[in-house]
Design a protein around this motif. Structure first.
Motif, mmCIF file in Angstrom:
data_model
loop_
_atom_site.group_PDB
_atom_site.id
_atom_site.type_symbol
_atom_site.label_atom_id
_atom_site.label_comp_id
_atom_site.label_asym_id
_atom_site.label_seq_id
_atom_site.Cartn_x
_atom_site.Cartn_y
_atom_site.Cartn_z
ATOM 1 N N LYS A 192 -4.702 -4.560 4.872
ATOM 2 C CA LYS A 192 -5.462 -3.461 4.277
ATOM 3 C C LYS A 192 -4.526 -2.364 3.784
ATOM 4 C CE LYS A 192 -9.247 -2.108 6.320
ATOM 5 N NZ LYS A 192 -10.167 -1.445 7.290
ATOM 6 N N LEU A 193 -3.543 -1.990 4.610
ATOM 7 C CA LEU A 193 -2.605 -0.938 4.233
ATOM 8 C C LEU A 193 -1.781 -1.333 3.013
ATOM 9 C CD1 LEU A 193 -1.183 1.755 4.720
ATOM 10 C CD2 LEU A 193 0.264 0.627 6.419
ATOM 11 N N LEU A 194 -1.243 -2.547 3.035
ATOM 12 C CA LEU A 194 -0.394 -2.992 1.938
ATOM 13 C C LEU A 194 -1.196 -3.349 0.688
ATOM 14 C CD1 LEU A 194 2.169 -5.182 3.926
ATOM 15 C CD2 LEU A 194 2.468 -2.854 3.057
ATOM 16 N N GLY A 195 -2.512 -3.402 0.811
ATOM 17 C CA GLY A 195 -3.359 -3.657 -0.343
ATOM 18 C C GLY A 195 -3.773 -2.390 -1.070
ATOM 19 N N LEU A 196 -3.386 -1.227 -0.539
ATOM 20 C CA LEU A 196 -3.739 0.051 -1.155
ATOM 21 C C LEU A 196 -2.685 0.448 -2.187
ATOM 22 C CD1 LEU A 196 -4.729 1.993 2.102
ATOM 23 C CD2 LEU A 196 -6.309 1.112 0.367
ATOM 24 N N ARG A 197 -3.145 0.782 -3.402
ATOM 25 C CA ARG A 197 -2.189 1.183 -4.443
ATOM 26 C C ARG A 197 -1.440 2.459 -4.055
ATOM 27 N NH1 ARG A 197 -5.942 0.904 -9.725
ATOM 28 N NH2 ARG A 197 -7.459 1.566 -8.151
ATOM 29 N N THR A 198 -2.152 3.385 -3.407
ATOM 30 C CA THR A 198 -1.493 4.628 -3.003
ATOM 31 C C THR A 198 -0.425 4.363 -1.953
ATOM 32 O OG1 THR A 198 -3.647 5.678 -3.323
ATOM 33 C CG2 THR A 198 -1.919 7.003 -2.310
ATOM 34 N N ALA A 199 -0.653 3.369 -1.107
ATOM 35 C CA ALA A 199 0.346 3.021 -0.103
ATOM 36 C C ALA A 199 1.639 2.551 -0.772
ATOM 37 C CB ALA A 199 -0.190 1.938 0.830
ATOM 38 N N TRP A 200 1.506 1.845 -1.885
ATOM 39 C CA TRP A 200 2.701 1.380 -2.592
ATOM 40 C C TRP A 200 3.464 2.535 -3.229
ATOM 41 C CZ3 TRP A 200 5.277 -3.026 -2.298
ATOM 42 C CH2 TRP A 200 4.630 -4.087 -1.656
ATOM 43 N N VAL A 201 2.738 3.602 -3.569
ATOM 44 C CA VAL A 201 3.423 4.807 -4.032
ATOM 45 C C VAL A 201 4.311 5.333 -2.902
ATOM 46 C CG1 VAL A 201 3.130 7.207 -4.768
ATOM 47 C CG2 VAL A 201 1.617 5.430 -5.673
ATOM 48 N N GLY A 202 3.741 5.383 -1.683
ATOM 49 C CA GLY A 202 4.509 5.828 -0.529
ATOM 50 C C GLY A 202 5.696 4.923 -0.246
ATOM 51 N N LEU A 203 5.494 3.621 -0.383
ATOM 52 C CA LEU A 203 6.583 2.673 -0.152
ATOM 53 C C LEU A 203 7.715 2.871 -1.154
ATOM 54 C CD1 LEU A 203 4.583 -0.591 0.611
ATOM 55 C CD2 LEU A 203 6.172 0.554 2.167
ATOM 56 N N ILE A 204 7.364 3.012 -2.423
ATOM 57 C CA ILE A 204 8.382 3.168 -3.473
ATOM 58 C C ILE A 204 9.125 4.491 -3.327
ATOM 59 C CG2 ILE A 204 8.713 3.433 -5.960
ATOM 60 C CD1 ILE A 204 6.355 1.448 -6.299
ATOM 61 N N VAL A 205 8.368 5.578 -3.092
ATOM 62 C CA VAL A 205 8.998 6.887 -2.902
ATOM 63 C C VAL A 205 9.956 6.842 -1.713
ATOM 64 C CG1 VAL A 205 8.593 9.283 -2.220
ATOM 65 C CG2 VAL A 205 7.158 8.219 -3.974
ATOM 66 N N GLY A 206 9.475 6.267 -0.605
ATOM 67 C CA GLY A 206 10.299 6.215 0.601
ATOM 68 C C GLY A 206 11.554 5.373 0.441
ATOM 69 N N LEU A 207 11.452 4.291 -0.321
ATOM 70 C CA LEU A 207 12.592 3.386 -0.472
ATOM 71 C C LEU A 207 13.599 3.843 -1.521
ATOM 72 C CD1 LEU A 207 10.730 -0.047 -0.296
ATOM 73 C CD2 LEU A 207 12.351 0.832 1.395
ATOM 74 N N LEU A 208 13.143 4.496 -2.581
ATOM 75 C CA LEU A 208 14.024 4.778 -3.711
ATOM 76 C C LEU A 208 14.493 6.228 -3.835
ATOM 77 C CD1 LEU A 208 12.326 2.649 -6.528
ATOM 78 C CD2 LEU A 208 14.149 1.987 -4.945
ATOM 79 N N ALA A 209 13.677 7.176 -3.375
ATOM 80 C CA ALA A 209 13.998 8.589 -3.620
ATOM 81 C C ALA A 209 15.335 9.010 -3.019
ATOM 82 C CB ALA A 209 12.870 9.478 -3.097
ATOM 83 N N ALA A 210 15.554 8.692 -1.744
ATOM 84 C CA ALA A 210 16.793 9.126 -1.087
ATOM 85 C C ALA A 210 18.039 8.465 -1.680
ATOM 86 C CB ALA A 210 16.706 8.871 0.423
#
Length: 248
Positions: free
Chosen positions: A10-28
């Motif tokens: 359910k969590l990984l199926g949310l589009r907004t969750a993928w925004v969080g994943l991408i921000v967390g992985l790439l921003a730093a």
């Protein structure tokens, strides 16, 4: 399929969750390259008294990803299910499938913890490796304990956002407050200028787990981890108590 598997899907199926994943992985990691020139100048001018903090300081922007994940884990349940039933929410369906609320919240928290822990570990390792690559011997190799502290901070921030969203039942308000306090005006940091007790607020004290220089006060890493964990545990307990009594 176990309840944990269902909540992960359910969590990984949310589009907004993928925004969080991408921000967390790439921003730093991206910030390491963007700020490379100014960072070198700051080191040369002696503005960084502890260069070992460099890569860890950059992680601050990536923690926004953990916050987003913590918020959407809950806020998605309060989303209307469709135009034909404007008053209905996903939570109604979720509770019909799993009426044991404590078990539901535990599964959601466990799914969030797994995702955020992996995200935090990958981002931390990548950011520190890139910092060494860009700045070379100017930045010492990080101690394993500091890396573990950074990942723990990442997880606790995600759970903090999760608990606050459960308490306020509003993802927009919770995320706005967290983002503003983290990236624009840190009310917690300003309070440390007024009273030394503010250093034990969760977002401030947690940073002492992996940063050597955090404001004007020192807190031992283990103490910092225990205090922040206690904050998160207390907020989760309050959130669970409220969830069991007011949400239908």
């Amino acid at each position: 399929m176990s309840l944990l598997d269902a909540e992960l899907r359910k969590l990984l199926g949310l589009r907004t969750a993928w925004v969080g994943l991408i921000v967390g992985l790439l921003a730093a990691p991206a910030l390491v390259f963007v700020s490379a020139g100014s960072t070198r100048r700051a080191i040369a001018e002696g503005l960084h008294t502890d260069a070992s903090d460099l890569g860890f300081q950059t992680l601050g922007i990536g923690v926004l990803g953990a916050m987003i994940l913590g918020v959407v884990t809950v806020s998605s349940e309060y989303t209307p299910t469709g135009e034909d039933a404007p008053g209905a929410r996903q939570l109604t369906t979720t509770l019909a499938a799993m009426p044991r609320r404590a078990r539901l919240l535990t599964a959601k928290g466990a799914a969030l913890t797994l995702v955020v822990a992996v995200q935090g570990l990958v981002t931390t390792v990548a950011t520190l490796a890139l910092t060494r690559l860009v700045h070379g011997s100017l930045v010492p190799s990080p101690a394993p304990g500091r890396l573990a502290g950074a990942v723990l901070y990442w997880v606790l921030i995600g759970l903090l956002a999760y608990a606050l969203t459960l308490i306020f039942r509003n993802g927009i308000v919770t995320l706005t407050v967290l983002v503003v306090n983290t990236s624009i005006v840190s009310v917690s940091y300003l309070l440390t200028k007024v009273t030394s007790a503010a250093v034990y607020l969760p977002d401030i004290v947690g940073a002492h787990m992996f940063l050597n220089e955090v404001g004007d006060h020192d807190v031992a890493p283990v103490t910092a981890g225990l205090v922040m964990s206690a904050w998160v545990a207390a907020l989760l307990a309050l959130a669970g108590w409220l969830f069991g009594r007011r949400d239908a």
